[in-house]
Design a protein around this motif. Sequence first.
Motif, PDB file in Angstrom:
ATOM      1  N   ALA A 111      37.931  50.755 -41.871  1.00 18.24           N
ATOM      2  CA  ALA A 111      38.097  51.170 -43.274  1.00 18.24           C
ATOM      3  C   ALA A 111      36.790  51.086 -44.058  1.00 18.24           C
ATOM      4  CB  ALA A 111      39.162  50.304 -43.949  1.00 18.24           C
ATOM      5  N   ASN A 112      35.921  50.144 -43.683  1.00 17.90           N
ATOM      6  CA  ASN A 112      34.683  49.905 -44.438  1.00 17.90           C
ATOM      7  C   ASN A 112      33.498  49.871 -43.477  1.00 17.90           C
ATOM      8  OD1 ASN A 112      36.064  49.038 -47.160  1.00 17.90           O
ATOM      9  ND2 ASN A 112      37.047  47.826 -45.574  1.00 17.90           N
ATOM     10  N   ILE A 113      32.718  50.937 -43.455  1.00 22.08           N
ATOM     11  CA  ILE A 113      31.608  51.035 -42.512  1.00 22.08           C
ATOM     12  C   ILE A 113      30.507  50.028 -42.838  1.00 22.08           C
ATOM     13  CG2 ILE A 113      29.863  52.575 -41.538  1.00 22.08           C
ATOM     14  CD1 ILE A 113      32.778  53.210 -40.789  1.00 22.08           C
ATOM     15  N   GLU A 114      30.194  49.854 -44.116  1.00 25.15           N
ATOM     16  CA  GLU A 114      29.182  48.893 -44.537  1.00 25.15           C
ATOM     17  C   GLU A 114      29.828  47.825 -45.415  1.00 25.15           C
ATOM     18  OE1 GLU A 114      26.003  50.934 -46.457  1.00 25.15           O
ATOM     19  OE2 GLU A 114      25.411  52.052 -44.657  1.00 25.15           O
ATOM     20  N   CYS A 115      29.488  46.564 -45.164  1.00 23.67           N
ATOM     21  CA  CYS A 115      30.093  45.463 -45.911  1.00 23.67           C
ATOM     22  C   CYS A 115      29.035  44.464 -46.349  1.00 23.67           C
ATOM     23  CB  CYS A 115      31.125  44.735 -45.040  1.00 23.67           C
ATOM     24  SG  CYS A 115      32.517  45.749 -44.513  1.00 23.67           S
ATOM     25  N   ASN A 116      29.216  43.894 -47.544  1.00 22.66           N
ATOM     26  CA  ASN A 116      28.353  42.799 -47.965  1.00 22.66           C
ATOM     27  C   ASN A 116      29.044  41.476 -47.664  1.00 22.66           C
ATOM     28  OD1 ASN A 116      30.216  42.255 -50.071  1.00 22.66           O
ATOM     29  ND2 ASN A 116      29.113  43.587 -51.494  1.00 22.66           N
ATOM     30  N   GLU A 117      28.388  40.362 -48.016  1.00 25.83           N
ATOM     31  CA  GLU A 117      28.934  39.048 -47.678  1.00 25.83           C
ATOM     32  C   GLU A 117      30.258  38.773 -48.375  1.00 25.83           C
ATOM     33  OE1 GLU A 117      25.766  38.455 -50.911  1.00 25.83           O
ATOM     34  OE2 GLU A 117      26.051  39.656 -49.090  1.00 25.83           O
ATOM     35  N   ASN A 118      30.434  39.272 -49.597  1.00 22.47           N
ATOM     36  CA  ASN A 118      31.700  39.054 -50.306  1.00 22.47           C
ATOM     37  C   ASN A 118      32.856  39.769 -49.622  1.00 22.47           C
ATOM     38  OD1 ASN A 118      30.546  37.456 -52.352  1.00 22.47           O
ATOM     39  ND2 ASN A 118      29.895  39.263 -53.487  1.00 22.47           N
ATOM     40  N   ASN A 119      32.602  40.988 -49.138  1.00 25.23           N
ATOM     41  CA  ASN A 119      33.634  41.713 -48.394  1.00 25.23           C
ATOM     42  C   ASN A 119      34.043  40.936 -47.147  1.00 25.23           C
ATOM     43  OD1 ASN A 119      31.740  44.697 -49.055  1.00 25.23           O
ATOM     44  ND2 ASN A 119      33.482  43.947 -50.213  1.00 25.23           N
ATOM     45  N   LEU A 120      33.075  40.421 -46.411  1.00 27.40           N
ATOM     46  CA  LEU A 120      33.358  39.696 -45.171  1.00 27.40           C
ATOM     47  C   LEU A 120      34.128  38.404 -45.450  1.00 27.40           C
ATOM     48  CD1 LEU A 120      29.954  40.167 -43.290  1.00 27.40           C
ATOM     49  CD2 LEU A 120      32.098  41.374 -42.863  1.00 27.40           C
ATOM     50  N   VAL A 121      33.782  37.715 -46.518  1.00 25.82           N
ATOM     51  CA  VAL A 121      34.516  36.496 -46.882  1.00 25.82           C
ATOM     52  C   VAL A 121      35.953  36.836 -47.243  1.00 25.82           C
ATOM     53  CG1 VAL A 121      34.702  34.646 -48.595  1.00 25.82           C
ATOM     54  CG2 VAL A 121      32.479  35.201 -47.598  1.00 25.82           C
ATOM     55  N   GLN A 122      36.143  37.915 -48.000  1.00 19.78           N
ATOM     56  CA  GLN A 122      37.498  38.337 -48.349  1.00 19.78           C
ATOM     57  C   GLN A 122      38.284  38.723 -47.102  1.00 19.78           C
ATOM     58  OE1 GLN A 122      37.129  41.445 -51.300  1.00 19.78           O
ATOM     59  NE2 GLN A 122      36.149  40.102 -52.789  1.00 19.78           N
ATOM     60  N   PHE A 123      37.638  39.392 -46.148  1.00 11.93           N
ATOM     61  CA  PHE A 123      38.307  39.751 -44.898  1.00 11.93           C
ATOM     62  C   PHE A 123      38.739  38.483 -44.153  1.00 11.93           C
ATOM     63  CE2 PHE A 123      35.678  43.937 -44.475  1.00 11.93           C
ATOM     64  CZ  PHE A 123      36.339  44.435 -45.575  1.00 11.93           C
ATOM     65  N   ALA A 124      37.890  37.451 -44.190  1.00 15.51           N
ATOM     66  CA  ALA A 124      38.229  36.186 -43.528  1.00 15.51           C
ATOM     67  C   ALA A 124      39.483  35.574 -44.146  1.00 15.51           C
ATOM     68  CB  ALA A 124      37.057  35.213 -43.612  1.00 15.51           C
ATOM     69  N   LEU A 125      39.555  35.610 -45.473  1.00 14.23           N
ATOM     70  CA  LEU A 125      40.735  35.083 -46.165  1.00 14.23           C
ATOM     71  C   LEU A 125      41.980  35.893 -45.819  1.00 14.23           C
ATOM     72  CD1 LEU A 125      39.179  34.452 -49.699  1.00 14.23           C
ATOM     73  CD2 LEU A 125      39.695  32.741 -47.960  1.00 14.23           C
ATOM     74  N   LEU A 126      41.845  37.217 -45.819  1.00 16.04           N
ATOM     75  CA  LEU A 126      42.970  38.086 -45.474  1.00 16.04           C
ATOM     76  C   LEU A 126      43.417  37.844 -44.037  1.00 16.04           C
ATOM     77  CD1 LEU A 126      41.705  41.456 -47.034  1.00 16.04           C
ATOM     78  CD2 LEU A 126      43.526  39.998 -47.922  1.00 16.04           C
ATOM     79  N   GLY A 127      42.457  37.718 -43.127  1.00 17.41           N
ATOM     80  CA  GLY A 127      42.775  37.536 -41.714  1.00 17.41           C
ATOM     81  C   GLY A 127      43.471  36.229 -41.426  1.00 17.41           C
ATOM     82  N   GLU A 128      43.012  35.151 -42.080  1.00 15.56           N
ATOM     83  CA  GLU A 128      43.651  33.858 -41.798  1.00 15.56           C
ATOM     84  C   GLU A 128      45.070  33.802 -42.366  1.00 15.56           C
ATOM     85  OE1 GLU A 128      44.418  31.058 -43.735  1.00 15.56           O
ATOM     86  OE2 GLU A 128      43.671  31.686 -45.695  1.00 15.56           O
ATOM     87  N   VAL A 129      45.308  34.470 -43.503  1.00 15.85           N
ATOM     88  CA  VAL A 129      46.674  34.541 -44.022  1.00 15.85           C
ATOM     89  C   VAL A 129      47.552  35.361 -43.086  1.00 15.85           C
ATOM     90  CG1 VAL A 129      48.130  35.401 -45.904  1.00 15.85           C
ATOM     91  CG2 VAL A 129      45.989  34.231 -46.427  1.00 15.85           C
ATOM     92  N   PHE A 130      47.008  36.477 -42.586  1.00 16.87           N
ATOM     93  CA  PHE A 130      47.718  37.320 -41.629  1.00 16.87           C
ATOM     94  C   PHE A 130      48.112  36.516 -40.394  1.00 16.87           C
ATOM     95  CE2 PHE A 130      47.369  41.360 -38.820  1.00 16.87           C
ATOM     96  CZ  PHE A 130      48.670  41.717 -39.107  1.00 16.87           C
ATOM     97  N   ALA A 131      47.191  35.669 -39.902  1.00 17.82           N
ATOM     98  CA  ALA A 131      47.466  34.852 -38.718  1.00 17.82           C
ATOM     99  C   ALA A 131      48.552  33.816 -39.002  1.00 17.82           C
ATOM    100  CB  ALA A 131      46.185  34.156 -38.259  1.00 17.82           C
ATOM    101  N   ARG A 132      48.500  33.223 -40.205  1.00 17.86           N
ATOM    102  CA  ARG A 132      49.518  32.235 -40.555  1.00 17.86           C
ATOM    103  C   ARG A 132      50.902  32.868 -40.658  1.00 17.86           C
ATOM    104  NH1 ARG A 132      48.498  29.335 -45.771  1.00 17.86           N
ATOM    105  NH2 ARG A 132      46.679  30.598 -46.197  1.00 17.86           N
ATOM    106  N   VAL A 133      50.959  34.057 -41.279  1.00 20.36           N
ATOM    107  CA  VAL A 133      52.244  34.731 -41.489  1.00 20.36           C
ATOM    108  C   VAL A 133      52.792  35.298 -40.191  1.00 20.36           C
ATOM    109  CG1 VAL A 133      53.331  36.729 -42.580  1.00 20.36           C
ATOM    110  CG2 VAL A 133      51.864  35.232 -43.927  1.00 20.36           C
ATOM    111  N   LEU A 134      51.932  35.971 -39.415  1.00 18.77           N
ATOM    112  CA  LEU A 134      52.396  36.675 -38.214  1.00 18.77           C
ATOM    113  C   LEU A 134      52.620  35.737 -37.038  1.00 18.77           C
ATOM    114  CD1 LEU A 134      52.975  39.692 -37.694  1.00 18.77           C
ATOM    115  CD2 LEU A 134      50.767  39.831 -36.548  1.00 18.77           C
ATOM    116  N   PHE A 135      51.737  34.740 -36.866  1.00 12.74           N
ATOM    117  CA  PHE A 135      51.799  33.864 -35.700  1.00 12.74           C
ATOM    118  C   PHE A 135      52.231  32.435 -36.023  1.00 12.74           C
ATOM    119  CE2 PHE A 135      48.173  36.698 -34.031  1.00 12.74           C
ATOM    120  CZ  PHE A 135      49.082  37.611 -33.518  1.00 12.74           C
TER     121      PHE A 135
END
Length: 357
Positions: free
Chosen positions: A148-172
């Motif tokens: 979805a995002n070809i280029e990302c800054n550090e804030n985008n990557l941190v937000q992705f980390a937060l989204l991913g860990e919530v996804f892992a908690r909810v799904l797994f």
Amino acid sequence: MPEQVRISLDAMGGDHAPDMVVAGAEIALKRMPHLKFLMYGDEARIKPLLDTCPELAAVTEIRHASQEVTMDDKPSVALRQRRDSSMRLAINAVKEGEAQGVVSAGNTGALMAMAKFVLKTLPGIDRPAIATYMPTQRGETIMLDLGANIECNENNLVQFALLGEVFARVLFGIEKPSVGLLNVGIEELKGNESVKKAASILREINLPIQFAGFVEGDDLAKGTVDVIVTDGFTGNVALKTAEGTARLLVHFLRETFRSSFWAKVGYLLARRSLQRFRERMDPRRYNGAMLLGLNGIAVKSHGGTDALGFSNAIGVCHDLIANRLNDTIKAEIASFEAEMSKAEAAKAAVALQDTAQ
């Protein structure tokens, strides 16, 4: 009894729609009888299919759409010119509260563009990300962003980390998921500035994230961490490489077992084990990529999947709705912003003290 869940389906999205969509919804309904569907598309094509599935027809409402989004449509064109498409109307249903989530096997770029335009992003999220999970030596690992995002800054990557860990908690159901940043090495000095700055932020914040630092490409198959975070360009390349490698492995196995009489005998002896291997590697089992960060649940199914794969995408959508994914993300982002504010205030206080001295 489980709470009733209504999902809107883009019945015209995918290589084998609408047949695959209807058949997939029927499989999903058998697994989750509390589901209801809004099915958007060409009524003349959908209704005869539903007529052969009376149980599904009883919980499905067909809503005619005069347009379709094709796989060749550019996202900008689809957004402007496909307002009465099955994809757009299915997304609108989530925005209007008629459905709790949407599933489409259609054009990925168009789905992301429409979903972002209609649903908007959650507070505190700059860009949504595409996330999915895949098999590893330890079980499954979630990876995002996948394009979805070809280029990302550090804030985008941190937000992705937060989204991913919530996804892992909810799904797994993982209480404190481990998160790694994909990099060209595990040493702190390696990587571009965005990756290094994101790592620094993730090390400092006080959230339920077990930050594991940098991971490399081979850690994806090892299952070193529960969540791997990267930009969309790298993530998409890594995903397609993994899919291609899996197909190559299956191809080599087929060639090997067809190579001689004794190889064929060996296949017969190992058939049950090979069947388990095939089931573990079956991409339909992992079908259903989540568009994380949107103010609504949207799931992308692989365009070439069959009914079983599409039913699994519906299952992902159901699980995220039932476990209130977005409510958890909102709370996590609020905690993150509070932590960052504290950190900035502390730095400001130190700077003021140094100036006074």
